[in-house]
Design an enzyme around this catalytic site. Structure first.
Site, short mmCIF file in Angstrom:
data_model
loop_
_atom_site.label_atom_id
_atom_site.label_comp_id
_atom_site.label_asym_id
_atom_site.label_seq_id
_atom_site.Cartn_x
_atom_site.Cartn_y
_atom_site.Cartn_z
CG HIS A 1 -1.83 1.17 1.34
ND1 HIS A 1 -3.14 1.13 0.94
CD2 HIS A 1 -1.62 2.42 1.80
CE1 HIS A 1 -3.70 2.33 1.15
NE2 HIS A 1 -2.79 3.13 1.69
CD GLU A 2 1.42 3.55 3.72
OE1 GLU A 2 1.56 4.60 3.06
OE2 GLU A 2 0.39 3.32 4.39
CD GLU B 1 -5.79 5.32 0.45
OE1 GLU B 1 -4.81 6.07 0.60
OE2 GLU B 1 -5.99 4.33 1.17
CG HIS C 1 0.23 6.17 -0.65
ND1 HIS C 1 -0.77 6.93 -1.21
CD2 HIS C 1 -0.35 5.49 0.39
CE1 HIS C 1 -1.92 6.72 -0.54
NE2 HIS C 1 -1.69 5.85 0.43
ZN ZN Z 1 -3.14 5.22 1.84
#
Ligand code: ZN
Length: 508
Positions: free
Chosen positions: A271-272, A301, A275
């Site tokens: 997830h990170e 996101e 980003h």
């Molecule tokens: Zn996030």
């Protein structure tokens, strides 16, 4: 100097001023990163002074009269005729920020900052005691100040609009409500069908013992494989994972490790890193100008969710990676079949806590918060009635009722920090991700095959050229239309989830 030269020099001066402000903001980000990964407890008070001092300097620079002068001069100039040109983007974004900040009375800004700091402390204590009553006065005051803020900023239909605009510029509350209402309506029967199945996974494989060092190595290898550049970034440990950018070649990822929960660290790293890939793909030459900033939190996101869910929880991803997982965790995965592991990765279980939610129920947690915070701001719900409203919605949407406030209305920090209008960006991110993924699959042909073979570059290059490279040139709604040819819709997400979970839960 003729008129054109004077305009060009004003534009240069505006950019130089903005880049210098960005230097201070990157120092703010560095302090914040340090705060959340390294800072000794006793160092807190002095750090708060450093942070307040820098925040004041940044605010004064952003609202300085000369900024207004340059913006006025440039407003009607040929330089910004095309709103999507470099200068058009810079001036449009800076004007929005300048006007919003100038419209807020300094006393209100101070009150909000103080209340946010105090609110988070009161909230933390109230959550620990599981006592909403302790938090209620602060919440009531926060709602009141946020309504004042919305009034100062101005709005046509709802006070929610100018607050949402801080996170999702150019998107109206009515648009978000339309898409989230349809999403929730389609989601509830899908969830019912999943829960009615007695052939679903139980998730126990992910709760075996996964050595921490091996988790770190495996997670970093996955982040590297999807394209995260560790020569221009790092991965560190924190309580609540986040990603932050400290400079044009300095993107920091964070995660946390638990021995008995493989998914917690692994999917938060993906997830990170998602980003982080967006940040690493923004145009570095424009660092410090809006051109090199993400266009909205929802789009940000979408990049994390796409790598975490559309890729990271897909069958093809694990078909490719499972042999390496077995080699990395020989004890935990001894004798485990690929199919069982893949199904456990996609277990659905309604729960009380948003941050632990699975891919399906997550959006319902957001739908609940969006409805409640809108009702608070629009004065349709009194702060004192919030816990009862919260519990009723959890019962109706997820079939679970919090046994106490800590596991219910007090679980998130956002409202105590004054972050109203933030929650929907999480759900928008999920929907943008699905719509982008569907388009990428169409454009790239054999995306699933590429993912199975560990070839992530075609997808990353697709995201780079269509989304990352544009920075904030297009607002989220324009970007989605440009990339996918249609406005945001919940349909791609619903279709992908229906297909996937029919397989995972063997629905007929
Ligand atoms: Zn996030």
């Amino acid at each position: 100097m003729n008129a054109a030269e004077r305009l060009a020099s004003s534009y240069e001066a505006l950019c130089a001023h903005t880049r210098e402000t960005a230097l201070l903001q990157s120092v703010q980000a560095l302090l914040e990163w340090d705060d959340r990964t390294q800072l000794p407890t006793a160092a807190g008070p002095y750090r708060a002074e450093q942070a307040a001092c820098l925040a004041g300097m940044v605010h004064r620079r952003q609202t300085a009269p000369e900024v207004g002068g340059w913006l006025d001069e440039l407003a009607a100039s040929p330089l910004v005729e095309d709103p999507h040109s470099d200068a058009g983007t810079v001036v449009r974004r800076l004007r929005r920020e300048y006007e919003k900040k100038r419209r807020l009375p300094p006393t209100l800004v101070e009150q909000l900052a103080r209340l946010s700091a105090r609110g988070q402390q009161v909230w933390a204590a109230a959550r620990k005691a599981s006592d909403f009553g302790q938090f209620l006065p602060v919440l009531a005051e926060t709602v009141d100040l946020k309504r004042q803020e919305a009034a100062a900023l101005g709005f046509a239909t709802t006070p929610y609009d100018p607050l949402l605009d801080d996170y999702e510029p150019g998107t109206a509350t009515t648009e978000v409500a339309a898409v989230l209402d349809s999403l929730v309506a389609s989601l509830r029967p899908l969830l019912q069908a999943i829960l009615a199945s007695d052939r679903g996974p139980d998730g126990r494989l992910l709760a075996r013992r996964y050595a921490l060092d091996a988790q770190r190595e495996f997670g970093m290898a996955a982040a590297r494989a999807i394209g995260f550049d560790f020569s221009a970034g790092r991965l560190d440990v924190t309580d609540h994972p986040f990603c932050t950018t400290l400079g044009p070649r300095d993107v920091r990822l964070t995660t946390r490790y638990r021995e008995d929960d493989f998914g917690d660290a692994f999917f938060s790293i993906l997830h990170e890193a998602g980003h982080g890939l967006y940040e690493q793909g923004l145009p570095a030459a424009s660092f410090g100008l809006p051109l090199s900033l993400a266009t909205s939190l929802g789009i940000h996101e979408s990049q994390s969710r796409l790598w975490e869910n559309q890729i990271g929880r897909s069958r093809s991803f694990w078909e490719g990676l499972f042999p390496a997982a077995r080699a990395a965790f020989p004890e935990a995965l001894r004798g485990v079949e690929f199919a069982a592991f893949y199904r456990d990765v996609n277990r659905v279980a309604p729960s009380l806590i948003r941050v632990d939610a699975d891919e399906i129920t997550y959006n319902l947690h957001i739908g609940i918060r969006f409805e409640l915070e809108r009702a608070l701001l629009e004065d349709d719900l009194q702060p004192a009635d919030l816990p009862a409203a919260w519990n009723a919605k959890y019962d109706a949407y997820l079939g679970v009722v919090p046994p106490d406030d800590a596991q219910g209305v007090l679980q998130d920090v956002h409202w105590s920090a004054g972050l109203f209008g933030y929650f929907p960006t999480y759900a928008l991110g999920n929907l943008y991700a699905a719509q982008f993924y569907a388009q990428a699959a169409e454009d790239l042909g054999d995306l699933e095959g590429q993912v199975r073979r560990g070839e992530f570059q075609p997808l990353l290059q697709w995201l780079r050229s269509r989304i990352h490279a544009h920075g904030s040139r297009y607002e989220a709604r324009e970007l989605v239309e440009r990339v996918t040819g249609r406005p945001l819709s919940e349909r791609p997400w619903i279709e992908q989830m229906t297909r996937k979970y029919a397989d995972v839960y063997r629905l007929d």
